[in-house]
Write a protein that holds these residues in place. Sequence first.
Motif, PDB file in Angstrom:
ATOM      1  N   LYS A  91      41.290  40.425  41.190  1.00  0.00           N
ATOM      2  CA  LYS A  91      40.348  40.302  42.310  1.00  0.00           C
ATOM      3  C   LYS A  91      38.954  40.733  41.883  1.00  0.00           C
ATOM      4  CE  LYS A  91      39.501  41.932  47.027  1.00  0.00           C
ATOM      5  NZ  LYS A  91      39.974  42.825  48.127  1.00  0.00           N
TER       6      LYS A  91
ATOM      7  N   GLU B 213      35.477  38.511  41.721  1.00  0.00           N
ATOM      8  CA  GLU B 213      34.282  38.927  42.456  1.00  0.00           C
ATOM      9  C   GLU B 213      33.093  39.098  41.519  1.00  0.00           C
ATOM     10  OE1 GLU B 213      35.310  42.472  44.532  1.00  0.00           O
ATOM     11  OE2 GLU B 213      36.514  41.440  46.054  1.00  0.00           O
TER      12      GLU B 213
ATOM     13  N   ARG C 213      35.390  44.516  38.656  1.00  0.00           N
ATOM     14  CA  ARG C 213      34.174  43.826  39.098  1.00  0.00           C
ATOM     15  C   ARG C 213      32.980  44.221  38.238  1.00  0.00           C
ATOM     16  NH1 ARG C 213      34.294  45.194  44.072  1.00  0.00           N
ATOM     17  NH2 ARG C 213      32.915  46.996  43.915  1.00  0.00           N
TER      18      ARG C 213
END
Length: 217
Positions: A86, A90, A63
Motif C-alpha cells: 500500500k 501511495e 511510502r
Amino acid sequence: MKERQYIIDAMTVQDSWRLFKIMAEFVDGFEVLADIYPAVSMFGSARVRPGDPDYEKAVEIARKLAQAGYNIITGGGPGIMEAGNKGAREGGARSVGLNIELPMEQEGNSYADVQIKFKYFFVRKVMFVKYAQAYVGMPGGFGTLDEVFEALTLMQTKRIKPFPVILVGSDYWNGLLQWIRDTLLARHLISSDDPDLVTVVDEPDQVVRLIKKFVIV
C-alpha cells in the motif's frame, strides 16, 4: 519394502519432474523482477490489520521509501505485507508481491501491482534477496525471523555483499539482539562484528536515511 526415512529419499523418476517446476519458478521470477531496481524487501506479521500501529508505520516507511525512489517487495499477503505494498503504491513506486501457496490459502493483497505466486519457499527467498538492496523487518513471527536470518547468514558467509538489514521497533527487537550478544557472542558462536550486520530503529525517517546512505538512487 523398507520404509524410507526422509521424503527426499523417496524421490522417483516421476518425482524428478518436480525439478522442472522448480526451474520454472526461478525463470518466472528472474524474468518478472529483472527490471525492479532499486528495491527494498519488507517483512513482518501477516496477522496485523489496518489501524494497528505496526501496520500504519509500515505504510509510512514504504511510502517514504517509494517517494525516495525505491521499489518495494513484500510477501504479497495481508498484514505488514499489505501495508508495504500500500505504501509503495501511495509513493508511486513499483509494488511487488511474492505470494506463496500455503495449506491455509494466503490471498494476495490488492496493493501489489506486480504479483508472482510461488509454491516453493526457497525459490521465493532467493527472489527476496537477489532483487533487494536492503531489508526492512517489522515485528513478525517465524517467517519474518526466517527471512532476516537468511540474509544475515548469507552476508556472514560472504555469499552476498553486505546490505542494510534494518529492524523497526526497539521494544520488539532489542530482546533478540541482546540474546545474540549475551549468548551467541559471549560463547564465541558468532564473530565480534556479526551483531553489527543488524540495525534497530524506531522512526520511518531513520529507515530512509540508512538506506539512502547505502543505495544511492
